[in-house]
Design an enzyme around this catalytic site. Sequence first.
Site, PDB file in Angstrom:
ATOM      1  N   SER A 151     -39.485 -45.063  -3.797  1.00 43.50           N
ATOM      2  CA  SER A 151     -39.903 -46.227  -4.681  1.00 43.50           C
ATOM      3  C   SER A 151     -39.272 -47.235  -4.163  1.00 43.50           C
ATOM      4  CB  SER A 151     -39.638 -45.810  -6.019  1.00 43.50           C
ATOM      5  OG  SER A 151     -39.963 -47.102  -6.931  1.00 43.50           O
ATOM      6  N   TYR A 165     -33.502 -43.870 -12.824  1.00 45.49           N
ATOM      7  CA  TYR A 165     -34.632 -43.853 -11.904  1.00 45.49           C
ATOM      8  C   TYR A 165     -34.144 -44.540 -10.686  1.00 45.49           C
ATOM      9  CZ  TYR A 165     -39.579 -44.131 -10.105  1.00 45.49           C
ATOM     10  OH  TYR A 165     -40.795 -43.904  -9.349  1.00 45.49           O
TER      11      TYR A 165
HETATM   12  N1  LIG Z   1     -47.075 -43.947 -10.215  1.00 47.72           N
HETATM   13  C1  LIG Z   1     -46.394 -45.090  -9.787  1.00 47.72           C
HETATM   14  O1  LIG Z   1     -46.524 -46.159  -9.957  1.00 47.72           O
HETATM   15  C2  LIG Z   1     -45.303 -44.769  -8.585  1.00 47.72           C
HETATM   16  C3  LIG Z   1     -44.774 -45.741  -7.872  1.00 47.72           C
HETATM   17  C4  LIG Z   1     -43.557 -45.253  -6.968  1.00 47.72           C
HETATM   18  C5  LIG Z   1     -43.266 -44.024  -7.162  1.00 47.72           C
HETATM   19  N2  LIG Z   1     -44.138 -43.171  -7.742  1.00 47.72           N
HETATM   20  C6  LIG Z   1     -43.781 -41.675  -7.726  1.00 47.72           C
HETATM   21  O2  LIG Z   1     -44.676 -40.777  -7.133  1.00 47.72           O
HETATM   22  C7  LIG Z   1     -44.624 -39.373  -7.661  1.00 47.72           C
HETATM   23  C8  LIG Z   1     -45.484 -38.969  -8.448  1.00 47.72           C
HETATM   24  O3  LIG Z   1     -46.061 -39.919  -9.588  1.00 47.72           O
HETATM   25  P1  LIG Z   1     -47.446 -39.637 -10.099  1.00 47.72           P
HETATM   26  O4  LIG Z   1     -47.691 -41.128 -10.721  1.00 47.72           O
HETATM   27  O5  LIG Z   1     -48.412 -39.131  -9.377  1.00 47.72           O
HETATM   28  O6  LIG Z   1     -47.095 -39.016 -11.483  1.00 47.72           O
HETATM   29  P2  LIG Z   1     -47.718 -37.929 -12.334  1.00 47.72           P
HETATM   30  O7  LIG Z   1     -47.067 -37.670 -13.649  1.00 47.72           O
HETATM   31  O8  LIG Z   1     -49.070 -38.218 -12.368  1.00 47.72           O
HETATM   32  O9  LIG Z   1     -47.381 -36.739 -11.474  1.00 47.72           O
HETATM   33  C9  LIG Z   1     -46.379 -35.849 -11.233  1.00 47.72           C
HETATM   34  C10 LIG Z   1     -46.556 -34.408 -11.424  1.00 47.72           C
HETATM   35  O10 LIG Z   1     -45.517 -33.810 -11.273  1.00 47.72           O
HETATM   36  C11 LIG Z   1     -45.755 -32.613 -12.151  1.00 47.72           C
HETATM   37  N3  LIG Z   1     -44.306 -31.983 -12.528  1.00 47.72           N
HETATM   38  C12 LIG Z   1     -43.469 -32.537 -13.102  1.00 47.72           C
HETATM   39  N4  LIG Z   1     -42.375 -31.876 -13.156  1.00 47.72           N
HETATM   40  C13 LIG Z   1     -42.684 -30.754 -12.458  1.00 47.72           C
HETATM   41  C14 LIG Z   1     -41.452 -29.664 -12.093  1.00 47.72           C
HETATM   42  N5  LIG Z   1     -40.640 -29.593 -12.481  1.00 47.72           N
HETATM   43  N6  LIG Z   1     -42.260 -28.808 -11.058  1.00 47.72           N
HETATM   44  C15 LIG Z   1     -43.505 -29.158 -10.681  1.00 47.72           C
HETATM   45  N7  LIG Z   1     -44.226 -29.927 -11.148  1.00 47.72           N
HETATM   46  C16 LIG Z   1     -43.838 -30.874 -11.953  1.00 47.72           C
HETATM   47  C17 LIG Z   1     -46.586 -33.041 -13.375  1.00 47.72           C
HETATM   48  O11 LIG Z   1     -47.025 -32.080 -13.946  1.00 47.72           O
HETATM   49  C18 LIG Z   1     -47.432 -34.057 -12.805  1.00 47.72           C
HETATM   50  O12 LIG Z   1     -48.717 -33.472 -12.192  1.00 47.72           O
HETATM   51  C19 LIG Z   1     -43.349 -39.579  -8.392  1.00 47.72           C
HETATM   52  O13 LIG Z   1     -41.994 -39.303  -7.733  1.00 47.72           O
HETATM   53  C20 LIG Z   1     -43.114 -41.014  -8.748  1.00 47.72           C
HETATM   54  O14 LIG Z   1     -41.944 -41.576  -9.147  1.00 47.72           O
HETATM   55  C21 LIG Z   1     -44.969 -43.403  -8.666  1.00 47.72           C
END
Ligand SMILES: NC(=O)c1ccc[n+]([C@@H]2O[C@H](COP(=O)([O-])OP(=O)(O)OC[C@H]3O[C@@H](n4cnc5c(N)ncnc54)[C@H](O)[C@@H]3O)[C@@H](O)[C@H]2O)c1
Length: 261
Positions: A151, A165
């Site tokens: 991120s 985070y």
């Molecule tokens: N959405 C944003 O703005 C953003 C920005 C930068 C980075 N990110 C990163 O991108 C990644 C995905 O984010 P997202 O927005 O798709 O989130 P999201 O919550 O939609 O997806 C995360 C998924 O991980 C699964 N999960 C949680 N714990 C788990 C575990 N222990 N084992 C297996 N699965 C598990 C959840 O069920 C979910 O489906 C994350 O690392 C997040 O930090 C997101």
Amino acid sequence: MNPLDTFRLDGRVAFVSGGGGAIGAALSEALATAGASVVAADLDEARAKETADRICAAGGQAIGVGADSTREADAERAVAAGRERFGRLDILINAVGGGAGEVLFDAQEYPRDAWDWIMEINLRSTLIATQASVREMIREGHGGRVINISSVRATLGINAGYSAYVAAKGAVSSLTRQWATEFAKHAITVNAIAPTFVDTPQVARLLADPDFKSGLVNRVPLRRIGTTDDLVGPVIFFASDASSFVTGQILGIDGGLTATQ
Ligand SMILES: NC(=O)c1ccc[n+]([C@@H]2O[C@H](COP(=O)([O-])OP(=O)(O)OC[C@H]3O[C@@H](n4cnc5c(N)ncnc54)[C@H](O)[C@@H]3O)[C@@H](O)[C@H]2O)c1
């Protein structure tokens, strides 16, 4: 040879940890469109299977597996399910994580349970899924690709209660460089994308605040937040032969945000 062919993933198998999530599902579908067979693994088994079903309905190949990526036995079982179905593993996408907008605390009061949870889902999930996948890639002996999702918070502070985070994502970026040096001898590259806010349910609550959103957008030179589509090109690049000599890199996908700092 058509240079665009180097971006194709035909015959490759991708394991997407968090393949039921907003970003994990979008990347799973993009990898399948580029030719890969996909193992979508998620704590939420139903969502993992929904991702796989969408890929199969579009003519691709995928399975959905329920697995906790913070538990070694689960990660091993999910990797084995992919091996049984598709016979190999080439690409790992570490897309489990988040939680940043859900547990916001002043740094001097940051509670240990929230700290541990953020570290588990962002950092330990990346470690465990990578260990299981890379052991498999090394056994198979054909090299591979690991792509982490860091991120902009790995490098940028934010005055909004993000201590755990930023610590977790900073560690994911550090491990990207560390693993690149360790896994190169196995022809496995390790790279990361570092997005700013991506329009997903996970950050919907923060972005619903118009002041927060306009403050954010005004700091981004390209004047918008990201979408899951913005992540696709860079991830296909890192997953494919197009990036054969690229490892240990962390690519900001942030509309120029970090360039302003
Ligand atoms: N959405 C944003 O703005 C953003 C920005 C930068 C980075 N990110 C990163 O991108 C990644 C995905 O984010 P997202 O927005 O798709 O989130 P999201 O919550 O939609 O997806 C995360 C998924 O991980 C699964 N999960 C949680 N714990 C788990 C575990 N222990 N084992 C297996 N699965 C598990 C959840 O069920 C979910 O489906 C994350 O690392 C997040 O930090 C997101």
